[in-house]
Write an enzyme that holds these catalytic residues in place. Structure first.
Site, PDB file in Angstrom:
ATOM      1  N   GLU A 158      -0.499  13.718 -14.484  1.00 13.90           N
ATOM      2  CA  GLU A 158      -0.894  13.213 -15.799  1.00 13.90           C
ATOM      3  C   GLU A 158      -2.216  12.454 -15.770  1.00 13.90           C
ATOM      4  O   GLU A 158      -2.604  11.895 -14.743  1.00 13.90           O
ATOM      5  CB  GLU A 158       0.215  12.299 -16.343  1.00 13.90           C
ATOM      6  N   CYS A 162      -7.800   6.989 -17.589  1.00 15.54           N
ATOM      7  CA  CYS A 162      -6.986   6.613 -16.441  1.00 15.54           C
ATOM      8  C   CYS A 162      -6.626   7.900 -15.700  1.00 15.54           C
ATOM      9  O   CYS A 162      -5.931   8.752 -16.244  1.00 15.54           O
ATOM     10  CB  CYS A 162      -5.735   5.885 -16.939  1.00 15.54           C
ATOM     11  N   CYS A 171       3.613   9.817  -5.507  1.00 19.43           N
ATOM     12  CA  CYS A 171       3.105   8.690  -4.710  1.00 19.43           C
ATOM     13  C   CYS A 171       4.119   8.346  -3.640  1.00 19.43           C
ATOM     14  O   CYS A 171       5.327   8.394  -3.867  1.00 19.43           O
ATOM     15  CB  CYS A 171       2.858   7.481  -5.599  1.00 19.43           C
ATOM     16  N   CYS A 214       7.043   1.729  -4.805  1.00 20.42           N
ATOM     17  CA  CYS A 214       7.193   0.472  -5.552  1.00 20.42           C
ATOM     18  C   CYS A 214       8.384   0.594  -6.514  1.00 20.42           C
ATOM     19  O   CYS A 214       8.513   1.587  -7.235  1.00 20.42           O
ATOM     20  CB  CYS A 214       5.918   0.165  -6.332  1.00 20.42           C
ATOM     21  N   CYS A 220       7.943   1.236 -10.482  1.00 17.01           N
ATOM     22  CA  CYS A 220       7.014   2.285 -10.929  1.00 17.01           C
ATOM     23  C   CYS A 220       7.711   3.642 -11.005  1.00 17.01           C
ATOM     24  O   CYS A 220       8.323   4.091 -10.032  1.00 17.01           O
ATOM     25  CB  CYS A 220       5.830   2.356  -9.960  1.00 17.01           C
ATOM     26  N   CYS A 241       1.085   1.567 -17.893  1.00 16.23           N
ATOM     27  CA  CYS A 241       1.103   1.362 -16.435  1.00 16.23           C
ATOM     28  C   CYS A 241       2.488   1.605 -15.866  1.00 16.23           C
ATOM     29  O   CYS A 241       3.469   1.047 -16.353  1.00 16.23           O
ATOM     30  CB  CYS A 241       0.733  -0.073 -16.083  1.00 16.23           C
TER      31      CYS A 241
HETATM   32  N1  SAH Z   1      -1.232   3.186  -7.250  1.00 17.64           N
HETATM   33  C1  SAH Z   1      -2.210   2.248  -7.586  1.00 17.64           C
HETATM   34  C2  SAH Z   1      -2.773   2.442  -8.978  1.00 17.64           C
HETATM   35  C3  SAH Z   1      -1.827   2.889 -10.072  1.00 17.64           C
HETATM   36  S1  SAH Z   1      -0.791   1.728 -10.810  1.00 17.64           S
HETATM   37  C4  SAH Z   1      -1.661   0.850  -7.476  1.00 17.64           C
HETATM   38  O1  SAH Z   1      -0.474   0.697  -7.355  1.00 17.64           O
HETATM   39  O2  SAH Z   1      -2.463  -0.068  -7.490  1.00 17.64           O
HETATM   40  C5  SAH Z   1      -1.793   0.659 -11.794  1.00 17.64           C
HETATM   41  C6  SAH Z   1      -1.148  -0.726 -11.976  1.00 17.64           C
HETATM   42  O3  SAH Z   1       0.069  -0.619 -12.732  1.00 17.64           O
HETATM   43  C7  SAH Z   1      -0.768  -1.348 -10.642  1.00 17.64           C
HETATM   44  O4  SAH Z   1      -1.249  -2.651 -10.554  1.00 17.64           O
HETATM   45  C8  SAH Z   1       0.743  -1.353 -10.663  1.00 17.64           C
HETATM   46  O5  SAH Z   1       1.244  -2.447  -9.948  1.00 17.64           O
HETATM   47  C9  SAH Z   1       1.042  -1.461 -12.141  1.00 17.64           C
HETATM   48  N2  SAH Z   1       2.369  -0.976 -12.502  1.00 17.64           N
HETATM   49  C10 SAH Z   1       3.110  -0.037 -11.889  1.00 17.64           C
HETATM   50  N3  SAH Z   1       4.308   0.111 -12.504  1.00 17.64           N
HETATM   51  C11 SAH Z   1       4.293  -0.753 -13.546  1.00 17.64           C
HETATM   52  C12 SAH Z   1       5.239  -1.060 -14.579  1.00 17.64           C
HETATM   53  N4  SAH Z   1       6.418  -0.459 -14.660  1.00 17.64           N
HETATM   54  N5  SAH Z   1       4.909  -1.981 -15.495  1.00 17.64           N
HETATM   55  C13 SAH Z   1       3.692  -2.606 -15.443  1.00 17.64           C
HETATM   56  N6  SAH Z   1       2.766  -2.349 -14.506  1.00 17.64           N
HETATM   57  C14 SAH Z   1       3.064  -1.441 -13.560  1.00 17.64           C
HETATM   58 FE1  SF4 Z   2       2.331   4.329  -6.147  1.00 16.26          FE
HETATM   59 FE2  SF4 Z   2       3.280   3.379  -8.439  1.00 16.26          FE
HETATM   60 FE3  SF4 Z   2       3.181   1.805  -6.298  1.00 16.26          FE
HETATM   61 FE4  SF4 Z   2       0.908   2.510  -7.534  1.00 16.26          FE
HETATM   62  S1  SF4 Z   2       2.548   1.260  -8.401  1.00 16.26           S
HETATM   63  S2  SF4 Z   2       1.322   2.530  -5.317  1.00 16.26           S
HETATM   64  S3  SF4 Z   2       1.441   4.607  -8.175  1.00 16.26           S
HETATM   65  S4  SF4 Z   2       4.425   3.669  -6.502  1.00 16.26           S
END
Ligand code: SAH
Ligand code: SF4
Length: 351
Positions: free
Chosen positions: A93, A106, A113, A117, A120, A340
């Site tokens: 996406e 974005c 990934c 996390c 996410c 995000c």
């Molecule tokens: N993978 C990279 C960039 C993509 S995520 C990273 O993790 O940095 C972009 C931002 O969204 C990151 O700071 C991540 O911590 C945040 N993020 C991920 N899941 C989220 C969620 N459910 N709610 C709010 N922010 C989130």
């Molecule tokens: Fe991967 Fe999501 Fe963690 Fe970013 S926030 S590193 S996309 S698992």
């Protein structure tokens, strides 16, 4: 043998291809690049200064596009999300986020990934593969074409953030080259400080990035104010803890002279407590940084909830006593799962 995806070739490599594979003089590469990037033209036949012979050769050996648009969803707030399908049948996406003054894109750097996390949705896909350089750049092309069709021939992207699917530092070379193409005069001409790469904190790669691409903006997803909390939501912290991460952050700041952004997700009772606010303030104090607070966008895990507005305000009040800038990121496109951490494609079997 498949055709060569020309967006996967940087300036040098395109020149080599034009000379070695097409038997044409090198300046043709400049013309082709200008058509593909500045005019976001995908049809060789419409590249009017190339000549019929060369257009024929290009049609036989090369491609300007390897992605197809599977769907587009439009949020009530103007955010748009595309699902893009690769030639090998995977879907990922990208999200276009318009504001009064900006057109931010974005982009994804990987399909899925590997970082796991817990907050996410992308993590639930697991890691499928890195995007190629061409697949990353084609996102800029598709979005620019869309803007020009909708807003006029001068429309362009103002900002690009590598905050879609994936950990950009695990696809470092392609991401660095894509940033260079975004910035290049003969590319998209976007200022270096309007291009931001976000990482979950791959410490050795942060050091490498500081050498390889020191002029672009870097954001680090901190998301926890101490190791216990951070490790409970980001497995990467068990490999590189906050101390190791801050060592790399300080090196980055020193080497590049850039202000670093720390992203910090606000989860009720977990990361959004007064104690965490004080810990985070201590971490950010006396560092050349700013903090982006991101209230949790709800995902699959029912134990993770966003804080109330009062809890966020209390957190912000403590943080704002520090000597650094604090911003709160407003969710964009939550109704279409474009905010995000909401990007994910349900896994499907490739036939
Ligand atoms: N993978 C990279 C960039 C993509 S995520 C990273 O993790 O940095 C972009 C931002 O969204 C990151 O700071 C991540 O911590 C945040 N993020 C991920 N899941 C989220 C969620 N459910 N709610 C709010 N922010 C989130
Ligand atoms: Fe991967 Fe999501 Fe963690 Fe970013 S926030 S590193 S996309 S698992």
């Amino acid at each position: 043998m498949g055709k060569m995806h020309l967006l996967s070739l940087d300036r040098e490599a395109l020149g080599d291809f034009v000379v070695a594979e097409l038997g044409e003089p090198r300046f043709r590469a400049r013309q082709i690049r200008e058509w593909m990037l500045r005019h976001v033209e995908t049809d060789f036949g419409r590249m009017t200064n190339l000549g019929k012979k060369l257009v024929e050769k290009l049609n036989e050996t090369a491609d300007t596009s390897v992605l197809s648009i599977k769907s587009r969803q439009d949020s009530v707030d103007g955010t748009r999300k595309w699902a893009l399908e690769t030639r090998d049948g995977h879907v990922f996406e990208m999200v276009l986020i318009p504001t009064e003054t900006r057109r931010s894109l974005c982009v994804s750097s990987q399909i899925g990934c590997a970082m796991g996390c817990t907050f996410c949705r992308t993590a639930t896909m697991g890691f499928i593969r890195n995007l190629t350089l061409g697949e990353i750049i084609e996102q800029f092309v598709l979005a620019t074409r869309f803007l020009r069709e909708n807003e006029g021939p001068e429309a362009r992207l103002s900002n690009v953030i590598f905050m879609g699917m994936g950990e950009p530092m695990h696809n470092l070379e392609n991401v660095a080259k894509a940033c260079e193409t975004l910035n290049a005069e003969d590319g998209f001409g976007i200022g270096k400080n309007h291009i931001t790469v976000s990482t979950s904190g791959i410490v050795p790669r942060i050091r490498e990035w500081a050498q390889r691409a020191p002029d672009f903006k870097l954001a680090i997803s901190l998301n926890g104010s101490n190791d216990t909390i951070r490790s409970s939501v980001m497995p990467v912290n068990k490999r590189w803890n906050i101390e190791a991460l801050m060592d790399a952050a300080d090196e980055y700041i020193q080497l590049t002279g850039q202000k670093l952004t720390f992203e910090y997700i606000l989860i009720q009772g977990k990361t959004c407590t007064p104690e965490s606010a004080r810990e985070l303030r201590r971490i950010a104090s006396h560092r050349h940084c700013k903090i982006n607070l991101i209230p949790l966008n709800k995902g699959e895990d029912p134990s993770l909830q966003p804080p109330s507005e009062e809890e966020i305000l209390a957190f912000e009040a403590i943080l704002k006593q520090g000597d650094f800038e604090v911003l709160r990121r407003r969710p964009r496109g939550p109704d279409i799962l474009a905010a995000c951490g909401q990007l994910a494609i349900p896994l499907k079997k490739v036939a």
